[in-house]
Design a protein around this motif. Structure first.
Motif, mmCIF file in Angstrom:
data_model
loop_
_atom_site.group_PDB
_atom_site.id
_atom_site.type_symbol
_atom_site.label_atom_id
_atom_site.label_comp_id
_atom_site.label_asym_id
_atom_site.label_seq_id
_atom_site.Cartn_x
_atom_site.Cartn_y
_atom_site.Cartn_z
ATOM 1 N N HIS A 149 35.027 21.684 35.271
ATOM 2 C CA HIS A 149 35.291 22.382 36.407
ATOM 3 C C HIS A 149 36.306 23.631 35.878
ATOM 4 N N LEU A 150 37.403 22.894 35.308
ATOM 5 C CA LEU A 150 38.269 23.850 34.616
ATOM 6 C C LEU A 150 37.903 24.797 33.915
ATOM 7 N N LEU A 151 36.792 24.624 32.899
ATOM 8 C CA LEU A 151 36.282 25.361 32.288
ATOM 9 C C LEU A 151 35.638 26.625 33.255
ATOM 10 N N VAL A 152 34.798 26.315 34.177
ATOM 11 C CA VAL A 152 34.080 27.173 34.815
ATOM 12 C C VAL A 152 35.131 28.147 35.540
ATOM 13 N N MET A 153 36.235 27.525 36.141
ATOM 14 C CA MET A 153 37.417 28.058 36.640
ATOM 15 C C MET A 153 37.970 29.148 35.720
ATOM 16 N N GLN A 154 38.175 28.993 34.630
ATOM 17 C CA GLN A 154 38.866 29.846 33.615
ATOM 18 C C GLN A 154 38.131 30.938 33.204
ATOM 19 N N LEU A 155 36.628 30.424 32.956
ATOM 20 C CA LEU A 155 35.787 31.668 32.779
ATOM 21 C C LEU A 155 35.750 32.785 33.780
ATOM 22 N N ALA A 156 35.718 32.080 34.966
ATOM 23 C CA ALA A 156 35.616 33.118 36.212
ATOM 24 C C ALA A 156 36.940 33.793 36.190
ATOM 25 N N GLY A 157 37.944 33.231 35.997
ATOM 26 C CA GLY A 157 39.445 33.765 35.710
ATOM 27 C C GLY A 157 39.478 35.167 34.861
ATOM 28 N N ALA A 158 38.780 34.791 33.586
ATOM 29 C CA ALA A 158 38.699 35.771 32.575
ATOM 30 C C ALA A 158 38.153 37.021 33.118
ATOM 31 N N VAL A 159 36.988 36.789 33.824
ATOM 32 C CA VAL A 159 36.026 37.881 34.118
ATOM 33 C C VAL A 159 36.673 38.770 35.465
ATOM 34 N N GLY A 160 37.525 37.905 36.244
ATOM 35 C CA GLY A 160 38.412 38.526 37.159
ATOM 36 C C GLY A 160 39.635 39.115 36.616
ATOM 37 N N ARG A 161 40.104 38.909 35.638
ATOM 38 C CA ARG A 161 41.162 39.765 35.307
ATOM 39 C C ARG A 161 40.992 41.230 34.820
ATOM 40 N N ILE A 162 39.611 40.975 33.962
ATOM 41 C CA ILE A 162 39.118 42.189 33.506
ATOM 42 C C ILE A 162 38.542 43.242 34.432
ATOM 43 N N LEU A 163 37.841 42.696 35.426
ATOM 44 C CA LEU A 163 37.163 43.439 36.620
ATOM 45 C C LEU A 163 38.334 44.152 37.565
ATOM 46 N N LEU A 164 39.125 43.167 38.201
ATOM 47 C CA LEU A 164 40.126 43.566 39.025
ATOM 48 C C LEU A 164 41.035 44.660 38.498
ATOM 49 N N ALA A 165 41.608 44.325 37.190
ATOM 50 C CA ALA A 165 42.519 45.315 36.566
ATOM 51 C C ALA A 165 41.623 46.729 36.339
ATOM 52 N N ALA A 166 40.417 46.628 35.718
ATOM 53 C CA ALA A 166 39.638 47.934 35.713
ATOM 54 C C ALA A 166 39.600 48.696 37.083
ATOM 55 N N TRP A 167 39.466 47.694 38.104
ATOM 56 C CA TRP A 167 39.233 48.377 39.595
ATOM 57 C C TRP A 167 40.624 49.174 39.921
ATOM 58 N N SER A 168 41.642 48.596 39.505
ATOM 59 C CA SER A 168 43.058 48.882 39.809
ATOM 60 C C SER A 168 43.284 50.386 39.213
ATOM 61 N N ASP A 169 42.629 50.993 38.127
ATOM 62 C CA ASP A 169 42.693 51.969 37.643
ATOM 63 C C ASP A 169 42.305 53.175 38.590
ATOM 64 N N HIS A 170 41.349 52.762 39.541
ATOM 65 C CA HIS A 170 40.444 54.001 40.269
ATOM 66 C C HIS A 170 40.944 53.576 41.759
ATOM 67 N N VAL A 171 41.675 52.718 42.205
ATOM 68 C CA VAL A 171 42.096 52.560 43.341
ATOM 69 C C VAL A 171 43.271 53.402 44.009
ATOM 70 N N ARG A 172 42.783 54.234 45.088
ATOM 71 C CA ARG A 172 43.956 55.151 45.517
ATOM 72 C C ARG A 172 45.275 54.568 46.064
#
Length: 417
Positions: free
Chosen positions: A266-289
């Protein structure tokens, strides 16, 4: 408000910046094996040494005591000595301390070793962040920071994938020895690959500041409303992240009688999802007004939903639902850090990026040290997770209301963030 001048930024067409980013991710990922591995090994250590939940909280806390001051000093050191030296020495210190942890057999000795692991880890976060900041322009920085910050949960993935097997077969000490090899290798890769951006290779321009100037700079930062909000955001979100990392496997064991190896998955799944979240959410922040602050607030809303779902596991305790909750919680309660660190970096004043990162991350460390100890103590005293879990939920709700009102009052201009 004055911001860091970006004349040192290289051309966006220079491909070498991606090698720098890869090296920074590698250094962060391998360094994080130490901090994230404690959550994976906590149950094995607890059973072997007959520790309480409070003791497990102490292990997590002591690992993060040194960075409270170490991050401040590392930030100043970075501004003077550069990223290669600072990250290289930090990796060596971590590796030696992890090796020592691999040969001890008592709780006190392990606590001492983990303190020095924390000393070395103080260099990893601000060092890699500063390296990426100077190699990427603002239009790409959120994405680059998100990829780089994904190294921390990816370190957790490495730990969750390797440590349970090693600990169950050879003992938790052997897992620490494996971690030492991983950390030193990652630091070595960064030292071999990293170089300054072309505009910085002439040397000079490195500030020299004494401790009083650092204190004065910290006071100046704290007068800035957006930095204060960033600091509060960091403390609240890092609290959820730390507790999730340290106690999820124990919660699943105690509430649902799941083996620690299953909890590690479960920790492995949580960390994998966290890695994806860090990339997608940070990329999104480049384009949010509305700016990166609004993305951090969004992750808090997602985390609230995850905590609520975690409390419903006793009602819907199917295996697939459990893994879905772990992934959801990981995406938001780990994913916030990508946009947050880019937000803090852009609040830096007077070319004091290393110091700014060190100050913000040192504030976070106070929560990282105290919350696992307090949470573990509350679990022991209340004989369950309802009370400490409820406190986390209420704290997060108060933060969401506070941050939402403040950002709404400031209006929608991106530059105001």
């Amino acid at each position: 408000m004055a911001k860091v001048e970006h004349t040192e930024l290289i051309s966006g067409s220079d491909r070498y910046r991606w090698f720098i980013l890869t090296a920074a991710v590698t250094a962060q990922m391998t360094a994080a094996v130490s901090t994230q591995g404690i959550g994976v090994l906590g149950g094995f250590i607890q059973e072997d040494l007959q520790l309480s939940n409070t003791d497990i909280g102490v292990l997590a806390g002591i690992l993060n005591v040194a960075p409270i001051l170490g991050l401040l000093l590392a930030g100043e050191w970075l501004d003077r000595a550069g990223e290669r030296l600072v990250i290289g020495i930090g990796a060596l210190i971590m590796g030696l301390a992890m090796t020592s942890a691999g040969v001890v057999t008592s709780f006190i000795a392990l606590v001492s070793c983990l303190f020095f692991v924390g000393v070395g880890y103080s260099t990893a976060q601000p060092g890699g962040t500063k390296a990426v900041f100077h190699w990427f322009s603002p239009s790409e920085r959120g994405l680059a920071m998100g990829i780089r910050q994904a190294g921390l949960p990816l370190g957790g993935v490495v730990a969750a994938a390797i440590f349970p097997s090693v600990a169950s077969k050879l003992g938790w000490q052997s897992a620490f020895l494996v971690g030492a090899c991983v950390i030193i290798s990652g630091g070595g890769v960064f030292c071999l690959v990293y170089r300054l951006p072309p505009a910085n290779q002439e040397g000079g321009g490195k500030p020299s500041h004494n401790r009083q100037q650092l204190i004065d700079y910290a006071r100046t930062l704290l007068t800035i409303p957006m930095f204060r909000l960033a600091a509060v955001s960091g403390v609240v979100m890092i609290t959820i992240q730390t507790v999730s990392l340290m106690f999820l496997a124990l919660y699943l064991r105690d509430q649902f009688s799941l083996p620690l190896v299953v909890g590690a998955s479960h920790l492995l799944v949580m960390q994998l999802a966290g890695a994806v979240g860090r990339i997608l959410l940070a990329a999104w922040s480049d384009h949010v007004r509305e700016g990166r602050a609004s993305i951090v607030l969004f992750t808090a809303l997602g985390t609230v939903c995850g905590l609520a779902a975690l409390g419903l596991l006793s009602i819907h305790g199917s295996s697939s639902f459990m893994f879905l909750v772990s992934a959801w919680l990981g995406f938001f309660s780990f994913g916030w850090y990508g946009p947050w660190v880019a937000w803090v970096s852009e609040l830096s004043l007077n070319e004091r990026l290393g110091a700014t990162l060190g100050i913000a991350m040192a504030i976070n460390q106070l929560a990282i040290v105290l919350t696992p100890i307090l949470f573990g103590w509350l679990v022991d005293e209340s004989s369950g997770y309802a009370v400490p879990g409820g406190l986390l939920f209420v704290t997060l709700m108060i933060y969401i209301i506070y941050a939402g009102v403040l950002l709404w009052r400031r209006g929608g201009s991106r530059t105001s963030w």
